[in-house]
Design a protein around this motif. Structure first.
Motif, short mmCIF file in Angstrom:
data_model
loop_
_atom_site.label_atom_id
_atom_site.label_comp_id
_atom_site.label_asym_id
_atom_site.label_seq_id
_atom_site.Cartn_x
_atom_site.Cartn_y
_atom_site.Cartn_z
N THR A 1 -8.82 1.50 114.83
CA THR A 1 -7.95 1.81 113.69
C THR A 1 -8.57 1.26 112.41
O THR A 1 -9.08 0.13 112.39
CB THR A 1 -6.55 1.20 113.90
N ILE A 2 -8.51 2.06 111.35
CA ILE A 2 -8.95 1.62 110.03
C ILE A 2 -7.74 1.58 109.12
O ILE A 2 -7.02 2.58 108.97
CB ILE A 2 -10.03 2.54 109.44
N TYR A 3 -7.51 0.42 108.53
CA TYR A 3 -6.51 0.25 107.48
C TYR A 3 -7.30 0.28 106.18
O TYR A 3 -8.02 -0.68 105.86
CB TYR A 3 -5.78 -1.08 107.63
N PHE A 4 -7.20 1.39 105.47
CA PHE A 4 -8.07 1.60 104.30
C PHE A 4 -7.27 1.43 103.01
O PHE A 4 -6.20 2.02 102.84
CB PHE A 4 -8.68 3.01 104.32
N ILE A 5 -7.84 0.65 102.10
CA ILE A 5 -7.24 0.43 100.78
C ILE A 5 -8.28 0.79 99.73
O ILE A 5 -9.40 0.26 99.75
CB ILE A 5 -6.80 -1.04 100.60
N GLN B 1 -4.88 -12.78 100.38
CA GLN B 1 -3.97 -13.83 99.91
C GLN B 1 -2.51 -13.42 100.16
O GLN B 1 -1.70 -14.22 100.61
CB GLN B 1 -4.21 -14.07 98.42
N SER B 2 -2.19 -12.14 99.91
CA SER B 2 -0.84 -11.63 100.16
C SER B 2 -0.47 -11.70 101.64
O SER B 2 0.71 -11.80 101.98
CB SER B 2 -0.72 -10.18 99.69
N LEU B 3 -1.48 -11.64 102.50
CA LEU B 3 -1.26 -11.72 103.95
C LEU B 3 -1.23 -13.16 104.45
O LEU B 3 -1.05 -13.41 105.64
CB LEU B 3 -2.36 -10.95 104.68
N GLY B 4 -1.45 -14.12 103.55
CA GLY B 4 -1.50 -15.53 103.96
C GLY B 4 -2.81 -15.90 104.63
O GLY B 4 -2.89 -16.89 105.36
N LEU B 5 -3.85 -15.09 104.40
CA LEU B 5 -5.17 -15.35 104.98
C LEU B 5 -6.10 -15.93 103.92
O LEU B 5 -5.89 -15.75 102.72
CB LEU B 5 -5.77 -14.04 105.52
N ALA C 1 -1.44 -8.70 114.34
CA ALA C 1 -2.52 -7.87 114.88
C ALA C 1 -3.70 -7.75 113.91
O ALA C 1 -4.85 -7.91 114.32
CB ALA C 1 -2.00 -6.49 115.25
N ILE C 2 -3.43 -7.49 112.64
CA ILE C 2 -4.58 -7.29 111.73
C ILE C 2 -5.28 -8.59 111.35
O ILE C 2 -6.39 -8.55 110.84
CB ILE C 2 -4.22 -6.49 110.46
N CYS D 1 -10.29 -2.50 111.73
CA CYS D 1 -10.75 -3.15 110.50
C CYS D 1 -9.85 -2.80 109.32
O CYS D 1 -9.21 -1.74 109.28
CB CYS D 1 -12.20 -2.82 110.20
N VAL D 2 -9.80 -3.73 108.39
CA VAL D 2 -9.15 -3.55 107.09
C VAL D 2 -10.29 -3.38 106.10
O VAL D 2 -11.14 -4.26 105.98
CB VAL D 2 -8.26 -4.75 106.72
#
Length: 195
Positions: free
Chosen positions: A6-10, A75-79, A52-53, A150-151
């Motif tokens: 899966t690709i989470y594309f931004i 940063q928004s994800l807390g990573l 998961a991501i 991947c993101v």
């Protein structure tokens, strides 16, 4: 079994050049405040996919606007903001001599190039630049190497090429596909959806 990760594309957030409809390509233009807000929105939208991501690979184009978008998203994800890698194959299409030119001015500044592009938008190259067909080939090399979810933070042209490959679309459609900056594109099991 899934046939592809899966690709989470931004797409990177807005820049002043995006706002002004100026050909940006591989010019290193920074995000504006709207772009930073779009990146925060996209990071917040991805929170539904945690944890998961958090185990996915995070990859960005090397340009500053994509790296800043990625860092805001993480940063928004807390990573940790810098916990990603860059890949030059994810760079935007190079517009060569057209970079920095307003879209509304191209027809008068380069009438023959403008006319040639209308005849064959997939294969036409600006002087010193790339065609969408060139970009498609470069992105395909990258997609053939991904092995896990991947993101990705990259560019509009890259998003278009990924959709053609993942959805089995005609490459002639690449120049026409939309590419919003305030949505996350999820490519999974030969389908797509916007988040």
């Amino acid at each position: 079994m899934r046939d592809h990760p899966t690709i989470y594309f931004i797409r990177h957030g807005e820049t002043d050049w995006n706002r002004d409809r100026r050909y940006q390509g591989q010019s290193d233009v920074t995000l504006n405040e709207t772009g930073r807000a779009q990146a925060r929105r996209n990071g917040a939208a991805l929170r539904a996919f945690l944890p998961a991501i958090a185990e996915a690979e995070f990859i960005a184009s090397p340009l500053g606007r994509t790296r800043e978008t990625m860092e805001i998203v993480r940063q928004s994800l807390g990573l940790e903001p810098l916990g990603y890698r860059v890949d030059p194959r994810l760079l935007e299409l190079s517009y060569g001599a057209w970079e920095g030119t307003l879209q509304d001015d191209v027809a008068t500044q380069d009438p023959s190039g403008f006319a040639d592009r209308k005849k064959d938008p997939l294969r036409w190259r600006p002087k010193g630049g790339e065609s969408y067909a060139d970009l498609h080939a470069r992105v395909k090399i990258w997609t053939d190497t991904i092995e896990r979810d991947c993101v990705v933070v990259s560019h509009g042209g890259v998003s278009r090429c990924l959709r053609v490959d993942f959805l089995g679309l005609d490459p002639e459609l690449i120049p026409q596909l939309e590419s919003p900056q305030d949505r996350v594109l999820i490519l999974q099991d030969r389908t797509m959806r916007w988040l």
